[in-house]
Design a protein around this motif. Structure first.
Motif, PDB file in Angstrom:
ATOM      1  N   PRO A 120      29.455  38.692  31.246  1.00 21.41           N
ATOM      2  CA  PRO A 120      29.228  37.701  32.298  1.00 21.41           C
ATOM      3  C   PRO A 120      30.538  37.162  32.863  1.00 21.41           C
ATOM      4  CG  PRO A 120      27.812  37.279  30.411  1.00 21.41           C
ATOM      5  CD  PRO A 120      28.782  38.332  29.983  1.00 21.41           C
ATOM      6  N   ILE A 121      30.579  36.961  34.163  1.00 24.84           N
ATOM      7  CA  ILE A 121      31.767  36.394  34.795  1.00 24.84           C
ATOM      8  C   ILE A 121      31.897  34.928  34.392  1.00 24.84           C
ATOM      9  CG2 ILE A 121      32.884  35.867  36.998  1.00 24.84           C
ATOM     10  CD1 ILE A 121      31.308  38.176  38.232  1.00 24.84           C
ATOM     11  N   ASP A 122      33.085  34.546  34.017  1.00 22.41           N
ATOM     12  CA  ASP A 122      33.359  33.163  33.649  1.00 22.41           C
ATOM     13  C   ASP A 122      34.033  32.469  34.834  1.00 22.41           C
ATOM     14  OD1 ASP A 122      34.074  30.737  32.617  1.00 22.41           O
ATOM     15  OD2 ASP A 122      35.438  31.533  31.092  1.00 22.41           O
TER      16      ASP A 122
ATOM     17  N   LEU B  85      41.717  33.822  36.497  1.00 22.59           N
ATOM     18  CA  LEU B  85      42.275  35.175  36.541  1.00 22.59           C
ATOM     19  C   LEU B  85      41.170  36.223  36.593  1.00 22.59           C
ATOM     20  CD1 LEU B  85      45.319  35.109  34.065  1.00 22.59           C
ATOM     21  CD2 LEU B  85      45.349  35.090  36.563  1.00 22.59           C
ATOM     22  N   GLN B  86      40.097  35.991  35.838  1.00 26.37           N
ATOM     23  CA  GLN B  86      38.992  36.946  35.854  1.00 26.37           C
ATOM     24  C   GLN B  86      38.319  36.970  37.220  1.00 26.37           C
ATOM     25  OE1 GLN B  86      34.945  36.334  34.006  1.00 26.37           O
ATOM     26  NE2 GLN B  86      35.797  37.756  32.490  1.00 26.37           N
TER      27      GLN B  86
ATOM     28  N   LEU C 226      39.714  43.610  42.805  1.00 29.42           N
ATOM     29  CA  LEU C 226      39.318  44.992  42.540  1.00 29.42           C
ATOM     30  C   LEU C 226      38.232  45.455  43.499  1.00 29.42           C
ATOM     31  CD1 LEU C 226      39.326  45.157  38.619  1.00 29.42           C
ATOM     32  CD2 LEU C 226      41.047  46.011  40.211  1.00 29.42           C
ATOM     33  N   MET C 227      37.375  44.545  43.934  1.00 32.58           N
ATOM     34  CA  MET C 227      36.386  44.912  44.951  1.00 32.58           C
ATOM     35  C   MET C 227      37.084  45.249  46.273  1.00 32.58           C
ATOM     36  SD  MET C 227      32.919  42.685  44.517  1.00 32.58           S
ATOM     37  CE  MET C 227      33.612  41.145  45.089  1.00 32.58           C
ATOM     38  N   THR C 228      38.070  44.444  46.649  1.00 29.25           N
ATOM     39  CA  THR C 228      38.819  44.716  47.880  1.00 29.25           C
ATOM     40  C   THR C 228      39.522  46.065  47.795  1.00 29.25           C
ATOM     41  OG1 THR C 228      39.202  42.342  48.194  1.00 29.25           O
ATOM     42  CG2 THR C 228      40.621  43.842  49.423  1.00 29.25           C
ATOM     43  N   LEU C 229      40.165  46.318  46.648  1.00 28.09           N
ATOM     44  CA  LEU C 229      40.877  47.582  46.482  1.00 28.09           C
ATOM     45  C   LEU C 229      39.928  48.768  46.498  1.00 28.09           C
ATOM     46  CD1 LEU C 229      43.522  46.665  43.752  1.00 28.09           C
ATOM     47  CD2 LEU C 229      43.848  46.868  46.215  1.00 28.09           C
ATOM     48  N   SER C 230      38.733  48.603  45.952  1.00 27.83           N
ATOM     49  CA  SER C 230      37.756  49.689  45.965  1.00 27.83           C
ATOM     50  C   SER C 230      37.411  50.079  47.397  1.00 27.83           C
ATOM     51  CB  SER C 230      36.487  49.269  45.207  1.00 27.83           C
ATOM     52  OG  SER C 230      36.755  49.024  43.851  1.00 27.83           O
TER      53      SER C 230
ATOM     54  N   ASP D 235      34.287  46.496  34.342  1.00 30.11           N
ATOM     55  CA  ASP D 235      35.119  45.836  33.331  1.00 30.11           C
ATOM     56  C   ASP D 235      36.068  44.846  33.999  1.00 30.11           C
ATOM     57  OD1 ASP D 235      36.575  45.097  31.162  1.00 30.11           O
ATOM     58  OD2 ASP D 235      37.446  47.056  30.756  1.00 30.11           O
ATOM     59  N   LEU D 236      35.939  43.574  33.659  1.00 27.26           N
ATOM     60  CA  LEU D 236      36.797  42.539  34.228  1.00 27.26           C
ATOM     61  C   LEU D 236      37.767  41.974  33.209  1.00 27.26           C
ATOM     62  CD1 LEU D 236      34.203  40.547  36.379  1.00 27.26           C
ATOM     63  CD2 LEU D 236      35.728  42.396  37.063  1.00 27.26           C
ATOM     64  N   SER D 237      37.990  42.717  32.130  1.00 23.82           N
ATOM     65  CA  SER D 237      38.884  42.235  31.085  1.00 23.82           C
ATOM     66  C   SER D 237      40.332  42.332  31.552  1.00 23.82           C
ATOM     67  CB  SER D 237      38.695  43.049  29.802  1.00 23.82           C
ATOM     68  OG  SER D 237      39.721  42.774  28.890  1.00 23.82           O
ATOM     69  N   PHE D 238      40.980  41.181  31.686  1.00 21.68           N
ATOM     70  CA  PHE D 238      42.394  41.153  32.060  1.00 21.68           C
ATOM     71  C   PHE D 238      43.219  41.869  30.994  1.00 21.68           C
ATOM     72  CE2 PHE D 238      46.569  38.992  32.434  1.00 21.68           C
ATOM     73  CZ  PHE D 238      46.842  39.278  33.768  1.00 21.68           C
TER      74      PHE D 238
END
Length: 506
Positions: A269-271, A276-277, A284-288, A337-340
């Motif tokens: 789950p997004i915190d 940072l997350q 990452l959505m923009t880069l995709s 995966d949103l793990s920094f």
């Protein structure tokens, strides 16, 4: 450079990925193309045609250079790779160099480009070098932060100049041969700076998409990306992306994280309290989208992606964006995966043979950007559709996490300031340089598009994308592109003085 480059992977965009295990047991892979794109690696070298075969006349060799050119007590040396071709060389002819940048050396750039065609007409000796720390030209046993201290622009300039001196004296047997440089992106910046610092050696330089102005906040990149979506896609597509990103941000601000996490299939789950997350997720959505729309450097892909994002089968723009991203990476991962920490672990690998370093130069590129250039693609501008939460805090945190707490905001800002101070940014007071850029190339924003010096010039080719002007003249060129290429040829001829070629246009 991002050139966050963003700047800023070392060759064309790739789909290789690095797998990371998460507690849920789901297959979670962080695509290498996203990690590379975060620092502009997908823009470091133009696309090379799949059917390209190097000329058999190209020779590969090694040159011995000093690890540290500025410490006479340190005599350590290393070898860097270089390629040369004397197929067109005629005695008394010039030396034409394609300056290496943040990528592996490739024969294509002295074999199938407009610069090569001009070299053939001028009877030139052709060569290209591999930049220190990239490809097979690493001067240290690993890529630890301590060992990366020799990755400095000034060191690379002295590698280049001493190698040029060697080529003229030992290979061409002509120590007075005129020297013309060519380069693109950071390699183009190096070529222009070499002319600036060593006018006694370098007679002229033609540079394409040269990233000469360092900046921490490269907000112009996604402004330009948004404008390209309007031009090559539609206003409807731009609006759809705008609504999707702002809906996501509003839901997160309202605490409705379960909705966003489920729709985008995040591994955990997004915190919303973890800034940072949240920034990493949105970036990452923009880069995709950037990678998909600029795939193979073909901006006609913009319309293809826009067709999906505006498809009426989806209830909302946010649903359309989520569906597109899940389909885009369905073969690579089961969840987002949103793990920094996972992200950092890829860039934190110090080994030379790690694919992200050996093939794509990600750790090296990242270090150079974090210490000298910046180019972080933020969403601080209101004139773009990708939300408002991505700041340079994300990139500063990444720099510090990867290379150590010594790499603070002050260190980064000072590095960017000194780069611009040492080389003049967009007012370098330079002669005998032609800067060319594409009208829809986002990197023109950190290049030079206008110059009033009578001994230097700049030209923007309308509707052209990143480094399109370096390719050989073809029947597909627009009139404006032909004018740009002819201008480059005429400037080079002028810098050479009295050419030995019988093909010079009168």
């Amino acid at each position: 450079m991002k050139l966050t480059f963003v700047l800023l992977v070392a060759v064309a965009v790739v789909s290789t990925s690095v797998a990371k295990t998460v507690p849920s047991g789901k297959r979670s892979k962080l695509p290498m193309e996203l990690v590379g794109a975060m620092f502009g690696a997908n823009f470091q070298a133009p696309k090379i045609p799949k059917d390209y075969k190097p000329s058999p006349r190209i020779v590969e060799d090694r040159f011995t250079s000093r690890v540290n050119h500025f410490n006479p007590q340190l005599r350590d040396t290393f070898e860097f790779n270089f390629l040369w071709n004397d197929e067109f060389y005629r005695e008394g002819g010039p030396l034409f160099i394609v300056v290496g940048g943040h990528h592996r050396t490739n024969p294509y750039f002295i074999d199938e480009t407009h610069f090569r065609d001009v070299a053939a007409q001028q009877g030139a000796f052709l060569a290209t070098n591999e930049h220190r720390y990239f490809g097979t030209s690493v001067p240290t046993e690993d890529l630890s932060s301590e060992n990366l201290r020799f990755l400095r622009t000034e060191q690379a300039l002295f590698d280049l100049i001493e190698w040029i001196d060697f080529l003229r004296r030992e290979v061409m047997n002509d120590p007075n041969a005129k020297v013309i440089l060519h380069g693109f992106s950071y390699g183009g910046a190096l070529a222009s700076w070499a002319r600036q610092r060593f006018p006694n050696i370098i007679d002229g330089a033609w540079v394409s998409s040269a990233t000469v102005r360092a900046t921490v906040n490269f907000e112009e990149f996604i402004e330009d990306f948004g404008n390209t979506i309007r031009i090559k896609g539609s206003d409807q597509c731009y609006s759809s992306i705008f609504r999707a990103f702002h809906t996501v941000e509003n839901l997160l601000d309202a605490g409705l994280t379960e909705t966003v996490s489920s729709l985008f299939n995040t591994c955990d789950p997004i915190d919303p309290e973890n800034s940072l997350q949240v920034e990493l997720f949105l970036h990452l959505m923009t880069l995709s989208l950037e990678i998909s729309m600029f795939d193979d450097f073909n901006i006609d892909n913009v319309q293809r992606v826009c067709n999906v994002l505006t498809d009426e089968q989806y209830g909302t723009p946010m649903e359309a964006l989520a569906a597109y991203l899940k389909d885009r990476y369905s073969e690579l991962r089961d969840c987002f995966d949103l793990s920094f920490e996972n992200f950092i672990s890829i860039l934190g690998d110090e080994s030379l043979d790690a694919p992200q370093n050996a093939e794509y130069g990600l750790r090296q590129l990242n270090y150079h950007i974090c210490t000298e250039f910046g180019y972080f693609q933020t969403a601080l501008s209101r004139d773009q559709p990708f939300g408002s939460k991505v700041t340079y805090d994300l990139f500063l945190a990444e720099c510090s996490a990867v290379f150590g707490e010594w790499l603070t905001q002050d260190v980064l800002y000072e590095g960017v300031r000194l780069t611009n101070l040492h080389f003049g940014a967009d007012d370098p007071r330079i002669t005998n340089v032609l800067y060319t850029n594409g009208g829809i190339d986002p990197f023109r924003q950190v290049s030079i598009t206008e110059y009033t010096n009578l001994l230097a010039n700049a030209r923007v080719t309308p509707a052209a994308f990143y480094t399109e002007d370096i390719r050989a003249i073809s029947g597909m060129d627009s009139e404006e592109m032909l004018e740009t290429k002819n201008m480059a040829e005429e400037y080079i001829i002028t810098w050479l003085g009295s050419p030995i070629s019988p093909f010079r246009k009168q």
